[in-house]
Design a protein around this motif. Sequence first.
Motif, short mmCIF file in Angstrom:
data_model
loop_
_atom_site.label_atom_id
_atom_site.label_comp_id
_atom_site.label_asym_id
_atom_site.label_seq_id
_atom_site.Cartn_x
_atom_site.Cartn_y
_atom_site.Cartn_z
N ILE A 154 3.28 4.47 11.10
CA ILE A 154 2.57 5.32 10.15
C ILE A 154 1.25 4.66 9.78
CG2 ILE A 154 2.68 6.47 7.90
CD1 ILE A 154 5.67 6.05 7.94
N SER A 155 0.19 5.43 9.80
CA SER A 155 -1.09 4.97 9.27
C SER A 155 -1.14 5.40 7.80
CB SER A 155 -2.26 5.58 10.05
OG SER A 155 -3.48 5.22 9.46
N ILE A 156 -1.10 4.44 6.88
CA ILE A 156 -0.95 4.75 5.46
C ILE A 156 -2.22 4.47 4.68
CG2 ILE A 156 0.37 4.28 3.36
CD1 ILE A 156 2.70 3.48 4.99
N GLY A 157 -2.55 5.36 3.75
CA GLY A 157 -3.64 5.14 2.82
C GLY A 157 -3.14 5.28 1.40
N PHE A 158 -3.58 4.38 0.51
CA PHE A 158 -3.18 4.41 -0.90
C PHE A 158 -4.39 4.66 -1.78
CE2 PHE A 158 0.07 1.79 1.09
CZ PHE A 158 1.23 2.28 0.52
N TYR A 159 -4.24 5.57 -2.73
CA TYR A 159 -5.29 5.80 -3.71
C TYR A 159 -5.05 4.83 -4.86
CZ TYR A 159 -8.59 8.23 -6.70
OH TYR A 159 -9.65 8.54 -7.52
N SER A 160 -5.78 3.71 -4.86
CA SER A 160 -5.47 2.56 -5.71
C SER A 160 -5.51 2.86 -7.20
CB SER A 160 -6.45 1.42 -5.41
OG SER A 160 -6.42 1.07 -4.06
N ASP A 161 -6.44 3.70 -7.64
CA ASP A 161 -6.63 3.93 -9.07
C ASP A 161 -5.41 4.55 -9.75
OD1 ASP A 161 -9.13 2.86 -9.04
OD2 ASP A 161 -10.19 4.77 -8.97
N THR A 162 -4.46 5.04 -8.97
CA THR A 162 -3.31 5.72 -9.57
C THR A 162 -2.00 4.96 -9.37
OG1 THR A 162 -2.89 7.01 -7.56
CG2 THR A 162 -4.40 7.96 -9.18
N LEU A 163 -2.06 3.75 -8.86
CA LEU A 163 -0.84 3.01 -8.55
C LEU A 163 -0.44 2.07 -9.68
CD1 LEU A 163 -1.50 2.15 -4.80
CD2 LEU A 163 -0.40 4.16 -5.79
N GLY A 164 0.84 1.75 -9.74
CA GLY A 164 1.35 0.85 -10.77
C GLY A 164 2.50 0.02 -10.26
N ASP A 165 3.06 -0.81 -11.13
CA ASP A 165 4.13 -1.73 -10.73
C ASP A 165 5.38 -1.01 -10.22
OD1 ASP A 165 2.75 -4.08 -11.35
OD2 ASP A 165 3.26 -3.90 -13.47
N TYR A 166 5.65 0.19 -10.72
CA TYR A 166 6.86 0.90 -10.34
C TYR A 166 6.80 1.44 -8.91
CZ TYR A 166 3.56 4.21 -12.35
OH TYR A 166 2.41 4.89 -12.67
N ASN A 167 5.67 1.26 -8.22
CA ASN A 167 5.51 1.75 -6.86
C ASN A 167 5.92 0.74 -5.80
OD1 ASN A 167 2.34 3.02 -7.97
ND2 ASN A 167 4.30 4.05 -8.05
N VAL A 168 6.26 -0.47 -6.20
CA VAL A 168 6.39 -1.56 -5.24
C VAL A 168 7.57 -1.37 -4.28
CG1 VAL A 168 6.83 -4.03 -4.99
CG2 VAL A 168 5.22 -3.22 -6.72
N GLU A 169 8.73 -0.94 -4.76
CA GLU A 169 9.92 -0.88 -3.92
C GLU A 169 9.76 0.12 -2.77
OE1 GLU A 169 13.53 -2.09 -2.53
OE2 GLU A 169 12.34 -2.95 -4.16
N ILE A 170 9.32 1.33 -3.07
CA ILE A 170 9.14 2.32 -2.01
C ILE A 170 8.03 1.89 -1.06
CG2 ILE A 170 7.60 3.71 -3.47
CD1 ILE A 170 9.98 5.08 -0.76
#
Length: 274
Positions: A154-170
């Motif tokens: 998978i080629s993945i892109g993350f929109y950084s301004d909306t991420l937080g600590d609860y996103n780490v596991e997935i």
Amino acid sequence: MEAKYKILVLVDLSETSHETLKNALNLAKVIGGSLEVFHVKSLTNIVKNENQISAMRSLDEEKNLSKRKLQNLVNIFSKEESIPLTFDFAFGNVKNEIEHHIEKIKPDIIVLGKRRQKVFNFLGEDVTQFLLNKFFGIILIAGEGKNLQSIDGISIGFYSDTLGDYNVEITKDLSKKAISPIKFFKVRKRSSVHATNEAVNRLKSTYNGKNVVEYEFEESSDALINFVSKNKIGLLCMGRGGKKKDWTDKFIGEIIGTNRENSKLKAPLLIYGR
């Protein structure tokens, strides 16, 4: 081995349902999930005759038809896949039935698809916004003509301004099939939503051995979506912004097309929980 994630797949049994289920199956392969396919139909679109006997006959016929369609849809994939796959359906108020089913099975992730002009729509019901308001887990909106890949990476892109600590596991689980480089996006103008440097760094650290690159765009969905398209990003991930939920919901609505006639984003969109 027990599945790590329980995935609920909402389908309307239109021509896009096959693609929606394919996206869900590929996600399950990447992160380790079991699937349940769920369909709900409004009673007002089934029972149109005031005669009780006729109404009951129409309801029975629709139940049998829905069951056959769901069984056929599931059979297409169950013969080829080793992932647990079940189905269920209900008749009644669309939003109420979906909410009750979510409470019943408690999914970690909900997958829904797109129709030709609107994001997943049960006979006029805006289910997407309803889920954003009611469901606190992860939502995957299937791509339009672009399936989520699972075998070749998978080629993945993350929109950084909306991420937080609860996103780490997935994020760790998605990284198992991710290909380099992993892309992080930010907007130049100071937005209403920010992830702490610590949270973003923790996300980046999950991609051991893979390159990470960062991009900045003007505060416009068009620039980000054009980049996603041109660089063939297979999955765009973003959060809901916690306390700034209204802002992020509006932004998500813009890029997936709920506020416009046609969806602008063709790639699958994974919206983190909160």
